[in-house]
Structures are given as C-alpha cells and as structure tokens.
Design a protein around this motif. Structure first.
Motif, PDB file in Angstrom:
ATOM      1  N   ASP A  59       2.683   8.405  -8.084  1.00 50.05           N
ATOM      2  CA  ASP A  59       2.983   9.840  -8.007  1.00 50.05           C
ATOM      3  C   ASP A  59       2.158  10.589  -6.954  1.00 50.05           C
ATOM      4  N   GLY A  60       2.061   9.964  -5.810  1.00 52.54           N
ATOM      5  CA  GLY A  60       1.595  10.666  -4.604  1.00 52.54           C
ATOM      6  C   GLY A  60       0.116  10.956  -4.540  1.00 52.54           C
ATOM      7  N   SER A  61      -0.610  10.703  -5.601  1.00 51.73           N
ATOM      8  CA  SER A  61      -2.052  10.953  -5.529  1.00 51.73           C
ATOM      9  C   SER A  61      -2.789   9.639  -5.733  1.00 51.73           C
ATOM     10  N   ARG A  62      -4.039   9.667  -5.629  1.00 59.26           N
ATOM     11  CA  ARG A  62      -4.812   8.439  -5.822  1.00 59.26           C
ATOM     12  C   ARG A  62      -5.540   8.422  -7.120  1.00 59.26           C
TER      13      ARG A  62
ATOM     14  N   ALA B  97       0.834  -1.201   0.000  1.00 59.51           N
ATOM     15  CA  ALA B  97       0.000   0.000   0.000  1.00 59.51           C
ATOM     16  C   ALA B  97       0.875   1.259   0.000  1.00 59.51           C
ATOM     17  N   ILE B  98       1.944   1.219   0.787  1.00 62.35           N
ATOM     18  CA  ILE B  98       2.851   2.368   0.840  1.00 62.35           C
ATOM     19  C   ILE B  98       3.570   2.540  -0.496  1.00 62.35           C
TER      20      ILE B  98
ATOM     21  N   ALA C  29       1.301   4.013  -3.037  1.00 63.30           N
ATOM     22  CA  ALA C  29       1.123   5.449  -2.796  1.00 63.30           C
ATOM     23  C   ALA C  29       2.355   6.225  -3.261  1.00 63.30           C
ATOM     24  N   ARG C  30       3.534   5.664  -3.012  1.00 65.46           N
ATOM     25  CA  ARG C  30       4.774   6.351  -3.404  1.00 65.46           C
ATOM     26  C   ARG C  30       4.932   6.403  -4.912  1.00 65.46           C
ATOM     27  N   THR C  31       4.642   5.283  -5.554  1.00 62.51           N
ATOM     28  CA  THR C  31       4.950   5.202  -6.979  1.00 62.51           C
ATOM     29  C   THR C  31       3.814   5.714  -7.846  1.00 62.51           C
TER      30      THR C  31
END
Ligand SMILES: Nc1ncnc2c1ncn2[C@@H]1O[C@H](COP(=O)(O)O)[C@@H](O)[C@H]1O
Ligand SMILES: Nc1ncnc2c1ncn2[C@@H]1O[C@H](COP(=O)(O)O)[C@@H](O)[C@H]1O
Ligand SMILES: Nc1ncnc2c1ncn2[C@@H]1O[C@H](COP(=O)(O)O)[C@@H](O)[C@H]1O
Ligand SMILES: Nc1ncnc2c1ncn2[C@@H]1O[C@H](COP(=O)(O)O)[C@@H](O)[C@H]1O
Ligand SMILES: [Mg+2]
Ligand SMILES: [Mg+2]
Ligand SMILES: [Mg+2]
Ligand SMILES: [Mg+2]
Ligand SMILES: [Mg+2]
Ligand SMILES: [Mg+2]
Ligand SMILES: [Mg+2]
Ligand SMILES: [Mg+2]
Lengths: 219, 219, 219, 219, 219, 219, 219, 219
Positions: free
Chosen positions: B216-219, B208-209, B212-214
């Motif tokens: 590009d920080g958004s969902r 999950a982390i 979120a990191r890859t």
C-alpha cells in the motif's frame, strides 16, 4: 606524397621551432603545409614566424589542425561532397584531421557535429543532410555506436573512425574499434584516432566520383 | 536457491538421462525445474519420461529453455512488467533464459524481438511498448548497439546482455561487452550470454517494485 | 540531461578556471552543478569565485565530488534508500560519485565504508544495515570479492563497481571487472571506476520504487 | 536488404535442408539467393532440390559461395570495375564472398589471385591490371602485407580484408588485422574474413561511380 | 660480457652522472663503453668529463648510441658484412643500437635507411646492395612489412626487429611483432625495439662466417 | 621424479592402452603409478589389465585421479595435515589431483567440499576445521573468491588454485587467476587447473613441518 | 594486521609528510612501521622528524624498504631460515620488501643476489647455500627463468616473484608471470612485484616450521 | 621454392589422398617432397601409393615429418652442423620439422633430446656437444627456459622455437614466446611451433658458413 595525398606534420611531442621548420620545408616543396594536433603555443609560433618569413602565406585553422597555404598554391576543386560527422566534442580533433585532408584535395566538406546516439533525435534530425553527401566519415568514441546507426540510414560508403575516449575496460578506443569491425551494417574502418587516414580514403573516393562526373559521364 | 532465485539446469554438454535426472530432483525439492540450452533430443527425453513418472507435471517451452511445473507448484504473481528485447534471432536463446526466470517469479514479461539498430525504424516503432515496462533486459551481439539506443529512449532501468555472436576481432561477444561497459547512456551489464543472471537481476527489481506497489505505497 | 540524470563535470585534466566556468553554466541551466574528481585547488577556486558571483549558492562536498546548489534549486525527494558500500579507502572517490547522483535525485543514501572481505567480521557486522536499503551499490578493487559476498547476503538488487586499484596482472580494475562478471551470485556491473553510472542506475531503480510507493500502491 | 545489399545465407553450421529452405525463401522474396561458406553436400542438396522445385533457376558457383538466380531476376549492371585480389589460395573463399556481392550488384569484377609479397615479382607483374580497376578489395592472411604493398602502387580506394590463416602468436587473422590498421599507406579495413562486407562496401563505391558516370557527369 | 658481446649501458632513465660513472667503469674493465638511448645532455656530460679524466679516449656517436674507446682498446676485425636496414626515420635509434654492436665486434656495416614499402621503388632500388651483405638486420615499425619484403629478395639470413611506432590497435610495435612472427617468408625475430639483441645475433653469425673464411676454408 | 614428487600420467588425450602401458612402467620403476584426468574407459582398461598382469596391485580412485599401488610400495607417512577445499563440484577433479599427490607422500588430507562464498554460512561453518590443517589448498573457479575469504580466516599458508570454469569474459579460469593474484590477503597461486602442482607444493610444506616435528624439534 | 602480518606503508606516490604521518601512526599502534618503495627524500624526512619526535626509535634500511622500530618493540625470533634470491639488480627492491617482512617476523634471512641464469655458473655456485634455507623466495624479471632453475635444485618450497622489468612484448613482468605459472618444476607464484606478499607467505611457512621445531617436535 | 628452401606439405587437416596428390606433384617438380604433421594413416597411404607409382622413390621418416626422395634427387651436402635440441618429448614434432629442412639442404644434424632445465644436470651433460655445432635450434614449451640456458653456454647463434604445450594462463606456447623475446641472453625467435621456419633460418646460416668454408676462406 603517397597516393596524391600530402604528408602531414604530426605536431604532438615536437617543439614549436621543430614544427615551424617542418612547415617551412613543406611549404617550399608542396606549396602548403598540413599540421595536425597543434597546440596554441605551436600555432602562435607558426603565425609569428610566417608573418615575417612568408607574409603572403595564409593560415587556415580547423580546431587542432592547421593548413598553411603558400601564395603559389593552386587549390584543386572536386565535384564531390564528403560528410564528416562526430558523436561528441571529444571526437572533434580526429574529425579536424579528416577535414583538412578533404579540403586540401578540393572536396566540399559538410561537417555535422555532436549527434551521438544517446540523444537519438539529434541523429535523426540530420538524416537528410547525411544522405546528401557522396561519402561519409563518422567518428565516435566510447562504444562507437554512431557509425553503425548512420550507415543504416544512408546508401553511400561510410568510413568509421573509432576515437580514443573512454576509460576502464574497452577504453582508449578499443571498444569502439571492435564494435565497428563487428558492425551489423556495411562500413569500413580505419585505426583508432586515424582521422587523417579516413580523410585520405574519403578523398580517394571523392576523386573517383569527381573524375566520373567531369569525364562527361563515360569512361 | 540463492537470493530467492531458483537454480537452473544447464543442459549443454549433459546427456539426456542426466538432464532428466536433474529435472526430477529439482521437481521434488522445489516443485518445478528450469532447464536452459536444451536440445530437441533432451526435450523429447524429458517429455516421454515425465509422461510416465510425473503425468500431472506441465512442460513449458521458451525456445531452448524449459520449465517443468509440478502439480503442487504455486505460481507467484508480481505486479510488475519486465520487457525483454533482442536485436536479432541469434539473441533468442539468451533472452529465453531471462524470460523463464522472470516468468517463474511471476513477473509479466513483454518480449520484443528482432529490433536491432541496422533497421532503426523497427527499433523506433516499439518505443511506446518499451516505455511501458517497469524494467528492461536488452540482449544484443556483434557490436551490441541496441541496449545503448534503447536506454536513450526510456526512463527505466536497463540491464544489457552481450551475446556471443560475431566472428573475427571482437567476436564471441567481447566487442558487445566492451561497448556496453563504455555506453554513453545509463545501463548496467551482465556477462556475455548471461541471460539467466539478467533475468534474475530484473526479477529482483520487479520484486522491489511489486512490494512497493502492494505494500500500500508506504514502507 | 539524459534519462533524467544531470550531466556531471569531470574535473580531472581540466584547469581550475575551466571547471569554474563549466560549473557556472550548469548552475544557470539546471540550478545546480555536479563536479567529479575535483582537486583541492579546483575546489578552492570554486569556493572563492562563487562567494562573489553566486553568494547564495551552497557547496556540498562528498570527498572528491562536489555539488553546487543554486538558490532556486528544488531538491526532489524519493521514498527509497540506496546503500553505497566500499571495500577500502581507495574505493572512496568512486563511491562519492555514486553518492552525489543519488543524493541529487533525492534518494536517502546509506554509506558503509571499508568492509572488504579480508576482515570478514567487519562485513558480517553490517548485514542488517545492508538488508535495509532498497538497492545497493558495492565498489571494490583488486580482486573485487566484496560485491559477490554482499549480494549473497541480501535480497535486493546489487550494482557492482570494479575499482582501478591493484598493480601487476589484473591490475587497474581488470581482475575485479572479470571477477564480477563471473560472480556466482546475482548482480549487474558497470565499467571500472564508473561510480557515476552506478549512481545513475541505482537512481533509476530508486525512482521506480518511489513511484510505486507514492502512486498509492497501484499502477 | 540493408543499404541495397542483399542478405546472404551463411551456410556454415546449418544443415543442408535449412540452407535449401532459406534459399527458397530468398528466391521468392528477392528473386535470387546468395549463400556463403557452402559445403559440397549443401551444394548438391541445393542443385537436386531446385532441379525439381525451380527448374528455370540458375546456380552460379564462386568457390564456396553460390548465387541462385530466379527466372525473373533482373541483373543490374554498373559501369564500374572492382578488382578483387588475393595473396594466396587460403584467401580464396573470403574473396569469393566479396565477388558474389559485387557481381550481384552488376559491377565488373577483375579477380587477381595468388600475388602475395613473398614472391614480389608476381605482385609487380599485375600493377597495370590493378590500376585499371575503379576500386580494389585485397584479401591477405598471416602478416597481411599485400594490401599495403598494392595500395602503395595504385591511386584508387583499397579495402583490405584480413584473413584468418596462420597459427601461433597473431594467428587467426589478428596479426593481419593489426598490421592493416597500422598500414603506412592509405586504405580502410573490414573485420577478419569479412569478405561479404568488403564486397558490399566496394559495391557502394562502385554504385557511386556508376551514378556519376551515367548521370551525364553532373549532379 | 655474455657470449663475447659487451654489456651496454642503457641510458634512458638514468642521470647524466650515473651514465658517466657506468661508462668510466666499463672503460676501465673492457677498454671501451657502449651506451644506448643517450640524450644530448647525457652526451655532453660524457664529453666534458672524459675530456678531463680520459683525454685520449675517443667518442663515436651513432645517433642515440655512443661508443667510447679507450686508448688501449684493440679493435677486432671480422671478414663479414652486416647490412642494417630501416623502413623510416623512427626506426633509426633501434638500428643505431644494432650498428654499434656489430661495429664494436669488427664487422663491416652497410646501413641502408628509409626504404619502407609504402614507396616500393625505393626498396627495389637497393636490392643489389642488400644481396651483398652476409646477413641482414631489418627494422620496421607500424605494420612491419619491410623485413618480409626484403627477405623475399635475398638468400642470406634476415633478423627482423619490430619497432615501437604506431598508435591505436597494434601500436607500440605489437602489430609489427605479430606480423613478423607470421611472415610468409623465412626470417627470425627479436623483441620490439631490441636493436641491441639483433646486433648481437648478427655479430654471432658474422663471427661464424669470419671464422670459416679465415680458418682457410676447412674446419 | 622431481623434487621428491612422483611424475604423474596425464591421461587426457591418450588412448587407454597408452595409459595402461605408462602405468605399467611407472609401477615397475617407482612401485606405484599416479594417473590424472582419467576417463571411465581408461580406468576400466587399467582395472582389467592389472587384474591379470599385476594381481596384487591396488587401485585407489580419487574422482578422475587414480593411484595404483604395487605390492612393494612402502607408503611413507608425514606428521602433517593438508586441508583441501573446493568452492563447488566443478572444482572436484582439480582437488582430486592435489589430493592424490599429498596422500602419496603420506600427509593426512582433510577434504572440505562445496563451501563457495555464494552461501557464506557454509564457509563459516567450517572455520574450525580449516584452522586445524597445517597448510591449505583452496580451489575455486569463476570469480575465485573462496581462497581469499578462507585465507582471511586462518593463520596457515594457503595455496590457491584457480579452476577453468565460467564462460564469457574472464571465463576458463582467467578471472579467478587474476583475482587471486590481486588478493588483498596473503596467499600464493598456481596456474589454472594445476591441482597437481598445488598438491606438490603443499607436500613440500608438509614435509618441512613433518621434518621439524620428527627431528625432535631442533635443527 | 591480517594473518599476523603487519600492514606496510607503500611510499610511492605519497608526499614525504604523508609518509611520515603514516609511519608515526603505525609506530604508535604496533610499535614499528614498515615502509616500502621509499625515496631518498622521503627517507631523510623520516630521519629528521623521528630524530625529534621519537629519538629512541631505530631506523633500519633494506634498499628501498625501511623499518622503524619503537623503543617498546619486542622483536620476535623464529627458528627458521628464509632464502631470498634475485636474478639481477633490478629485482632488488622487490626482494627488499620480502626481506623486511621476514625479518620483522624474526626469521633468519639469507639474501643471495644477482645469480640469474644468463651466467649459469653463478647460479650453480650457490646451490649449497640455497639448499640450507627452509624455504626460498626467488625474484626474477624479463623471462623469469631463475625460479624454475632454482626449484629444480632444491627440495624446499619455492615462492616465485615475477618482476616488472623488460620492454616490448611480455614486458612489465607479464612474460615472467606466465612463464612461472607454466613452470615445469614445482613452485607457487605471487603477483608481479608483490615482494611483500611473497615475504608474508614465506613468513607463514617459517612460522609453521618454527612452531613444529619449538613445540618439541610433536603436535 | 622461396629462398632456396623447398615448400613443405602441411598434412594436418588434409585427407590422405590430398596429401598423396600434393606429394606426387612436389616429387615431379622438385624431385622430392617434404611432408610435416603426418598421421600414421596418411603415411601408410603414401607408402602404398608410392610403392606402385614411384617404386624407386625412398621414404625417410623423422617422427611426424616425412621426406620422399625421387630417384633423380641429388642430395646436396653442406660443410656445417646444425644442433637441434628439445626440452621434452612434446617438442619432438616441432624439432622434426626443423630437422627435415636442414637435412634436405645437406647440413649435418646433431639431435639432442629431452634436456629441459627441470633436471639441469641433463642439460649440463650435453654442453660439449652443444658447443660443437655451428648453429643451434632449441625448441621448448611451457615456460620455455631451455633456449636461454643453452644460449648462455655456447658462442654460436641460437634460434629458439616456442612450442604450444602447457595449459592455463600462458598456455599454447604464449608464455614460452614471451619469455624468449624477453631472454636476457642473445638469441632470435620464430613463431610458436614454427619448426619449419627455424630449420630454414638455420639452413641459411649453415649455407653461409659452408660457402665461407668451401670458397677457400676468402670472398
Ligand atoms: N565520473 C564520471 N563517470 C562517467 N561519466 C561521467 C563522469 N563525470 C562526468 N561524466 C559524464 O561524461 C560526459 C562528458 O563529461 P565532460 O568530460 O565533463 O564533458 C558527460 O555526459 C558527463 O555526464
Ligand atoms: N559471410 C558473411 N559475412 C558477413 N555477414 C554475412 C555473411 N553471410 C551472411 N551474412 C549476414 O549475416 C546475417 C545473418 O545471417 P544468417 O546467420 O544466415 O541469418 C545476415 O545479415 C547476412 O546477410
Ligand atoms: N638497448 C638495449 N636493449 C637490450 N638490452 C640492453 C640495452 N642496453 C643495455 N642492455 C643490457 O641490459 C642489461 C642491463 O643494463 P643496465 O640497465 O644498464 O644495467 C645489460 O645486460 C645490458 O647489456
Ligand atoms: N594434471 C597435471 N598437472 C600438471 N602436471 C601434470 C599433470 N599430470 C601429469 N603432469 C606432469 O606433466 C609432465 C608430462 O606428463 P606426460 O604428458 O604424461 O608425459 C610430467 O612431468 C607429469 O608429472
Ligand atoms: Mg559513441
Ligand atoms: Mg547488435
Ligand atoms: Mg576487494
Ligand atoms: Mg599475406
Ligand atoms: Mg613498416
Ligand atoms: Mg568461486
Ligand atoms: Mg630472469
Ligand atoms: Mg621448457
């Protein structure tokens, strides 16, 4: 009186007049009375009765534990210090029981409260003080980690008291008891909430050290 | 394969040929095999058979856990670190199970061994390293105090694994399990010796982390 | 405040004035108060007192859990969703505890009630919604089957909370706890009725995901 | 070395060469090795290896516990006596563990065997001897009555060790443990079969008394 | 009436009128009523009702147990003595239950109170009296050591009754029960607090002895 | 023969010749023998002996359960179907026991394997088949969720068998048993691993249905 | 409504108005209401409210269980008999729960009370009646011997209900539950006090038999 | 020798030479040896050794229990009968232990085997014989129903022995023990498998009856 330790009056589940009557008998026969798990109502009954019937008696209160001293009571004094440590506020009444026994026997008591391991810096801040005592009682509920951590930091005998806090699996002190029996450091254990027994065992250790100190160092 | 986590082969109680056969099937269907609680004898059978039957497969050994990688296996990579911590040597095999799952999923694993609370300075020496991981697995037996102490020192999710060490009352991991369920800090728990489940749960968090990191920080 | 999670006031067994006093202190020191297992009587005392003493404070009620927000409280916001799921109405208060912690930390909460496995179609109807959350808390009593079934349907981390319903053998949440520790899928567990801890653990996961999302995708 | 107590090598479940290797390391680093629960075969391996590799080392055997002394080992000496008492022959190996720790620390050990309460006159015959020790370890299995009876007869601290004898309900030491925690006299307890821990706790008490005696009676 | 033992009315949890009504029925059908665990209020209701409705009935009170004798009741008489022994005052009500059954059957009862092993001299002072009974009932709570010690001192059958005193681990009589089942001497056991059953079993033994005595010594 | 159900020979812990001898006796008295928990070695002994001593007997093997049919055995036939369902392969031997009893009584058996809830679609795929049986036996270990889920999907009586798989807390079938007793749907339970009893109970239900069907629909 | 069994209202711990409100809703949606563990006070509230609000509803009382029938309720009828058996008066309320479910489904109920094994002739006197039922529910507390004895005397399926009577070790129904799971005859079990589940399971069996009888004997 | 009961040698877990040596010592000091849980191999070693070393000793075998009688042994004789009853074959070795103690003391033993309650007519067929004994020992495993049923049929004291048969929940004798403690008739209990203790307690009762009979009926 077993092993030179006074009997205590367990107030929980007794009526105020019953507690007062038992305290009067104890005062007559042993010059003081020890009462544990006392309620405010029971304490007030004690105060108002003794103001009349034994006006020169003194009442000492340690949280939920009370000691009534008759005028003739000769307070002994031991050259030994018992450290009494709690993890959180819920452990207080159990520690109070231990404290009144040690105090009654004349040991110096150093009480250190609320240094549970969830905030480890509070534990570590007290290391020097913990090392100064001749023996330690450590009371902790829920997972009961504090006595293990403390015992790893000092060289003196530690008596651990599991406390009946917590809910769910392992609640009511069973997790703490099991964990303390499994402790990977050196300590001995008393039953859940048995603050009085812990105080009595620490008193026996304190008396042995006092005797060794005051018997001019030889046997 | 449940939840994107590979099935593992539990070697204990199986014959060496059985383990080898199961590993061969796993290799065929998922390009790698995970084997836990392997003995030296079983490992040697694995090595000698695969030298013949699958010469370009690689064997990775993590203590009592083994991963066999087929030539086609494409190792994923997660931008996330799982810290795996043990209290003592007896906790090693359980941590090994966790480690192989996380590694297989591509997480970076930081393994920190033998920092049990009986020697608290060893625990404290590792605080910075523990804080660097994105999530932590902490395995401890006997009284199971280490996960509570560690969780009090970091801000990341901690998964505690009670280990079946200890004898007498609360032995076989029951004291550690009860203590961890009672923990006065924040953590979640898996069953006694369930290193594999702990590794899988940490993998889900790491994924999950990573996502979120890859992403590009958004969902 | 441990691990960035606020302390909560456990109202059960406390008098209404005690709860009010503790809430006032919390409001002063941390700009809000969290109260769990509150009764109607305690809630009314809270309302009427705060109408006077803190007229610009807001009271939010989640079933038996309450959050009091001071005027200065700055509500954080996390870019992450926690799904909170119950099997039946008896699980509500435990889920409420979880919900207030996650909400207080700023996570989006998606609450899905009453989808226990005895009527499996209700469970299956919610699959898409369950898959949308970043992490799930699933509370279930009696035999505790729901968290296992849910975890088999999603790819995100599931935290299971056994609830103290049921009577007879395995009642009071022990069957659910044991079943969840034995779960044949991947999940981690907190103690019976420990909704607060589950909420705190989900919050730590949500924060990690939020940080990864908002730290522009890199570390 | 924790709390000034040497680590011991727990021989049960280890191979003879493993025990020998661990003993060699212990000998190198601390000038002696303590081995508990040793078999005849393991002991013979120890003897024959050390005859070669460390010809000036001495092997002391206390039943199933062994101490290997290197030539450089400086035996400390404490001015304090630990009484070690067993109820029956089955308690012997547990008492042996206690004995070797106390002996290693330099305490005088007075071992009193086979005075269980089923033949009460044998218990009573030893009262004077029991009163002479500075502290007592009492090991008992099955119903574990002996430590309670002994503690009622002396004024010194008693450490009780429940022993895993007995079959059926309460067997494996659980009845003895529960009974000792419920004891109506004053004593503290260690886990089932934890002779080593009892010896270590008695050593800490003996050291405190010794220090008091030898520090010329003051602090 | 099972096995020639009258049914008793268990008063705990019943209203005073219910107890009175059950006692009236028993009086009609078996010429007497046995009531166990009676409260003061229930007893007074019994007294005042029977003063009217059955003025020639007699009320015998044994602590919390009561026997009401109708005018027609023919008291049997057995040539046999049952010793009934308690460790402490908490065991009294359980012993009272035993006593009323034995008395009702016509056995001579020798009641010996408060001789628990924490003050062993009080136990030993009663040995001759204990040896004079034909069979013994021994009631003890907490660690339940007294029945084992007594059985080691006499040659007659001992029936042990564990009593539900004590708190913490092994409390509520479980430690005493387990210890008595593990007893290293010869005795048999009834359930926790089952004074009535112990009295009934002792009555059966007393009847067998009486029959042997009065059947002119042959069969 | 109790309740029209044949006795079975429980092979575990018996020698091969003992099993053979018991099978021969059963064959003589009831024209067939049922043997549960048989090993390969025991089975081979059975085969080779019976090839000689009873050449016209037939051996049927259901996994670890075996039925030997004598030439005279008249196979009854019931107009009723028992569905026998397992969650995973570990439940197989327990289901085999159930199957042989039902088969021996002449019920049609529909065996559905490996549909545990961790992969819920496999469960749902079989709903129609499950609904076709007149009664169902469902065997499941670890958390034992399958019988609850199945019972929620059908209208026929379900008998659940907890299976002794799983390790750690609630292992050995205890979690499954407790969960099944707590089930929020309608089912009844037999002891852990009691496949034989489940088969016998299903047989009694199948017989009742068969009798109702064949007694031309009236009573 | 699960499995064609109506939901029941568990009255214990609810206020009289709560029970009335829930009954009104049930009446509206399913034309009748089932209420278990009702008190006299709750029952009177039900009577007086319904006299007004639903004057043509009928109240049926089975001990502590009540069924309210709306005017529109169409009572089904099954061609099948369920025998419901109790060992003693304490088992009554549990049997009442079973009875109301079976009655509601239209089965004929034959209730046989107070035939526990301590007076075996009372059990044996009822054998013919027990054999006449199509299936049996047997409720028993304390040692729970009755279901085993009854099942040994009949050829029909027996569902055993352990009842939470008894004190001391194995009290609260645990001894009865364990004994029934160990039963050496054929029966299946529901949880302690789960009379409602037993009634529902018997209903499912009765429905299957009824269907077989009324579907003109074929399928 | 405690209470006039000889010590027995528990053969399980000892080597054949150890058993022989212990038997020789017993023979020397008490003119006979009692050995329980003996294997065939141990028995043969005993036979062959004693053929040489004590040619005029007699070996009596009671299943797995053996008594060796020296030439000088004077067999006492009691005017009293002990009935020893088993439910099934698995209870045999436990009953054998009881039998050898009673026989050694000179009681007449009436052994009644295999009358468990699953086939109640076999129990009832033996009622007259059961009523003829002066006291009864009843051994039963699994659910342990037989002692309760037997005690309901006779007027003499019954000692119940739970036996460690059964698997799953309540296995290993725990269900039988709990059920016997809960028995609704009158009996007393010894620990699981404690046939020796039951025999010793029955012996004490038989001696009391014998003394009453032979002391010409008076005291
Ligand atoms: N429902 C809950 N579950 C677990 N912990 C809680 C709960 N409510 C309060 N707490 C925590 O319990 C501790 C003691 O709370 P209190 O009894 O209010 O002093 C504090 O650390 C609280 O944060
Ligand atoms: N009999 C014993 N009882 C308790 N602890 C022991 C015993 N023998 C060794 N130990 C300790 O157990 C720990 C692990 O020992 P080992 O398994 O030898 O690595 C060390 O701290 C030893 O000091
Ligand atoms: N204190 C007691 N202990 C054990 N059984 C009792 C006791 N008092 C009454 N009984 C028995 O319990 C059964 C039910 O009693 P009751 O609850 O009064 O109907 C009857 O067989 C009584 O003889
Ligand atoms: N797998 C099984 N589960 C339950 N009972 C069984 C099983 N196998 C055999 N039995 C029964 O156990 C009893 C004793 O069997 P045995 O030990 O072979 O004398 C008989 O009544 C058998 O019918
Ligand atoms: Mg703590
Ligand atoms: Mg640890
Ligand atoms: Mg559920
Ligand atoms: Mg003992
Ligand atoms: Mg006692
Ligand atoms: Mg399952
Ligand atoms: Mg019963
Ligand atoms: Mg039986």
């Amino acid at each position: 009186q077993r092993r030179g330790i006074p009997e205590a009056i367990y107030a929980e589940g007794k009526s105020a007049p019953q507690v007062v009557a038992l305290a009067e008998t104890a005062l007559e026969t042993t010059d003081r009375a020890l009462i544990t798990r006392i309620s405010d109502e029971q304490f007030e009954a004690l105060e108002s009765t003794f103001a009349d019937s034994a006006p020169d008696a003194t009442l000492e209160r340690y949280g939920s534990t009370v000691r009534v001293l008759g005028a003739e009571f000769e307070q002994p004094s031991l050259e030994a210090t018992v450290g009494i440590v709690t993890a959180g506020t819920v452990d207080g009444p159990v520690a109070d029981e231990a404290q009144v026994v040690c105090t009654d026997a004349g040991a110096t008591v150093d009480r250190v409260d609320d240094i549970g391991v969830a905030a480890l810096n509070r534990t570590l801040d007290q290391v020097d003080r913990l090392r100064d005592a001749d023996t330690l009682i450590v009371a902790a509920g829920r997972e009961g980690a504090l006595p293990t951590v403390v015992a790893g930091l000092v060289d003196t005998p530690v008596i651990a008291v599991p406390v009946s806090s917590g809910y769910g699996h392992g609640g009511d002190g069973e997790a703490a008891l099991a964990g303390l029996l499994q402790s990977c450091t050196v300590l001995s254990v008393v039953n859940i909430d048995a603050g009085f027994v812990a105080g009595a065992q620490a008193t026996l250790i304190a008396r042995a050290i006092d005797a060794a100190r005051t018997d001019d160092g030889s046997r």
